[in-house]
Design an enzyme around this catalytic site. Structure first.
Site, short mmCIF file in Angstrom:
data_model
loop_
_atom_site.label_atom_id
_atom_site.label_comp_id
_atom_site.label_asym_id
_atom_site.label_seq_id
_atom_site.Cartn_x
_atom_site.Cartn_y
_atom_site.Cartn_z
CB CYS A 188 7.32 13.87 1.07
SG CYS A 188 9.00 13.61 1.67
CB CYS A 316 -2.92 7.39 -3.59
SG CYS A 316 -1.53 7.34 -4.74
#
Lengths: 348, 80, 348, 80
Positions: A188, A316
């Site tokens: 997501c 990330c």
């Protein structure tokens, strides 16, 4: 009317429900794994409906970017353990039930022990590794799993591993997807998700839990429901009556080597580490802390860029995608040292 | 024969559209179709597994496809 | 990233969404009418998603029997105004938006003024009179209504009165049901409702509001979605592109004469009042305070039991069904004095 | 001809079952069907209005019914 029952009078009045069904809910023990977009609404309705014992398993903390869909949390909760905040809120909502936070990360080493006390598992996790772990552990112990998964505008719901009348078990997650390469499916934080979809699918999971416990309605057994929030169309895919998969053992959880921001900065200063950004091009364009850049799903095609003897720190936004990259490297290039930046750029 | 294929989830991104049309030989089965799609869209193979549904039913590899079938490609979804 | 946007990053990342859509949400003004089973989840997701101004209209107070499906309230809130508790909770969930409680009962006299400041109306009411009032007022002022309704295991969702490209307006509630005899359709306190259905339908309403505001996806215009929580089947009924109904004025709200418990008891002591129970046989069996007994939908067939010159006090559990009975008597037997017991048996 | 009718919401309670079968004359329309049902189930008429859907489409009174049609009776719902 008994004061206990006044709260539940509008569901006890349902045809085929009654006080017997309410008693079954009170005695039930449900473990919600993942107190995120799906777990929040699912747990909210399990609590309101009077499920007697609810475990909430999540090792993660509340972060601001969760709040758009994880409706049990307020900005003031940022940094707190989700499982603890969720249990506290739900206890206020229904003081008569028992809420148990589980803050250990679920692994192959502890999953059987964690699920042992529960009758039903709600899979509201956000990663394939835990989905498979829960599925396999539930199959090994004969417990049903109420599965939900979402991405962008589309969701899936199903109930796995229910003992059927002929003595066999209904299909489970591995009947649908025997295995998945997690680096190839965006989560997501990459592709986004519409909050209301999380609400709809989470409520559908709670709905199936209630039907399972009270043995009412047609439960989503042997089928999977696909729902599209953009068109409001849904589609039911039949999977057959029984599982065709043999699961005999748990897949061992891979331990991912992590490194915190401080140690990474020291390593960069002494030129003993190299950074690898695995976010999307778009995320990279907005901000980066340097190093090489391959989107997560391109890491596998660029393995020859990683040299034995060198040490790489993958990063990330949250540490999730970099964890998948490290897992891939540990598996494909055991001679290369790879770490995942703990907490991602949020901790930088 | 021409087979119409609906894409779900990440398959939409892989195909670039929400439905495609492919030419499958008569008596072609799901395995044939998967091989054909994976050749054209290598990313599909990289998922490791994805579900093929024919007329809203999970389709095994050996199922023969006919022209009137509605075929859907439903990849795994991880979010929560 | 701008700190404001961090909260919404996982929806801004959606294809076709972006910062523009987020800005549209921020500027939008949405009125949620009814802070009950549908309004609670709908408002929760409108708040989490960042709708800039949300009005919550409800004149009712929290009661214990609401809690099984009205997930914004705790037992500690019993007796407080729902609109105020809801706004307080949602403000904690998202401090950056404006929440406005509306605690007046919506009538033909105030509805136009109340909806005036809003772009979209969410119909989460629990009675036909307010549904028609909102629908008609929205049609008269050209505003869209996001409709939801539930009973037992079945729900309906639709978006009414949207201006279409050809300049006409899409169908509204009166295209579906020109009028309804409210005494003939049981409400949730009679037939019950499953909490998770309220959650699913309420989240679907919030979903349609977001699509309307951001102009994304296929909105439920010119169709109505039926959903069954027992089978998880849904069905989309096409209604056509434009409304075929002419609405030129609001139907006047009937004022229902009510009487409180104290005055009723005095009237009974002096034999100047007669009680009429309009609950179900089952409710009557459990407990009653005397008087005649006709289930609400049987009152019309028994009008000759009511004598001119006499004064009747109708009662049910909450005052809702007895209100409908009084409305019926005022209309059919204007010579008979009829009151509704305020707050129902809860106030006895 | 024999027409199969699906009941939703309170219509299930009025019919006592979730689907019934009624005999409608050839060339019968929705008005005919409604009159027939309201005679057999007076409670239906008392609702004041209810939706009839034929093949998932709102059906006007003058629509002619054919044997293969799927007819659904969808009464109003008040709860919230």
């Amino acid at each position: 009317m008994h004061p206990d029952l006044l709260r539940y009078s509008c569901q006890v009045a349902l045809p085929g429900f009654g006080e017997t069904a309410q008693q079954l809910l009170k005695q039930a023990k449900v473990l919600v794994v993942g107190a995120g977009g799906l777990g929040c609404p699912a747990a909210q309705y399990l609590a309101s409906t009077g499920v007697g014992t609810i475990g909430i398993a999540d090792f993660d903390i509340v972060s601001i970017s969760n709040l758009h869909r994880q409706i049990l949390y307020n900005p003031a909760d940022a940094g707190q353990l989700k499982a603890e905040v969720a249990c506290e809120r739900l206890q206020e909502q229904n003081p008569d039930i028992t809420l148990l936070p589980v803050i250990d990360k679920i692994t192959s080493a502890n999953v059987l022990q964690i699920i042992d006390a529960y009758d039903v598992i709600v899979d509201g996790t956000d990663n394939f590794e835990t989905r498979y772990l829960l599925n396999d552990a539930a199959v090994l112990t004969g417990k049903p799993v109420v599965y939900g998964a979402i991405y962008q505008f589309e969701g899936q719901v199903a109930v796995w591993n229910v003992l059927t009348e002929d003595g066999s078990y209904s299909p489970n997650y591995r009947d649908l997807y025997p295995q998945v390469d997690a680096t190839q499916v965006p989560n997501c934080s990459v592709g986004g998700v519409i909050p209301t979809l999380a609400g709809i699918i989470g409520c559908m999971q709670a709905n199936e839990v209630i039907k399972l416990i009270t043995n009412t309605g047609e439960i989503l057994i042997g089928k999977v429901l696909l729902f599209d929030a953009q068109t409001m169309q849904s589609r039911m895919i039949k999977l057959g009556a029984s599982t065709k998969t043999k699961i005999t053992a748990l897949q061992q959880t891979t331990e991912i080597l992590t490194i915190n921001a401080k140690a990474t900065k020291e390593g960069l200063a002494t030129h003993t580490l190299e950074l690898v950004d695995v976010r999307t091009d778009q995320e990279r364009d907005e901000f980066d802390i340097g190093g090489m850049h391959f989107e997560l799903d391109e890491v596998e095609d660029n393995l020859d860029e990683f040299k034995p003897g060198k040490t790489y720190v993958f990063y990330c936004s949250s540490g999730k995608r970099s964890g998948e990259a490290v897992k891939l490297l540990q598996q494909k290039l055991p001679g290369v040292k790879a770490y995942s930046l703990e907490g991602g750029l949020g901790s930088w | 024969m021409e087979i119409n294929i609906l894409a779900f989830g990440i398959a939409k991104d892989i195909f670039g559209v929400s439905s495609i049309s492919v030419e499958v030989s008569e008596q072609g089965n799901i395995a044939t179709l998967k091989a054909l799609l994976e050749e054209r869209y290598p990313k599909l193979k990289q998922l490791a597994s994805y579900m093929v549904a024919v007329n809203n039913e999970y389709a095994e590899d050996k199922l023969i496809i006919t022209e009137r079938d509605e075929v859907a490609i439903i990849p795994p979804v991880s979010g929560g």
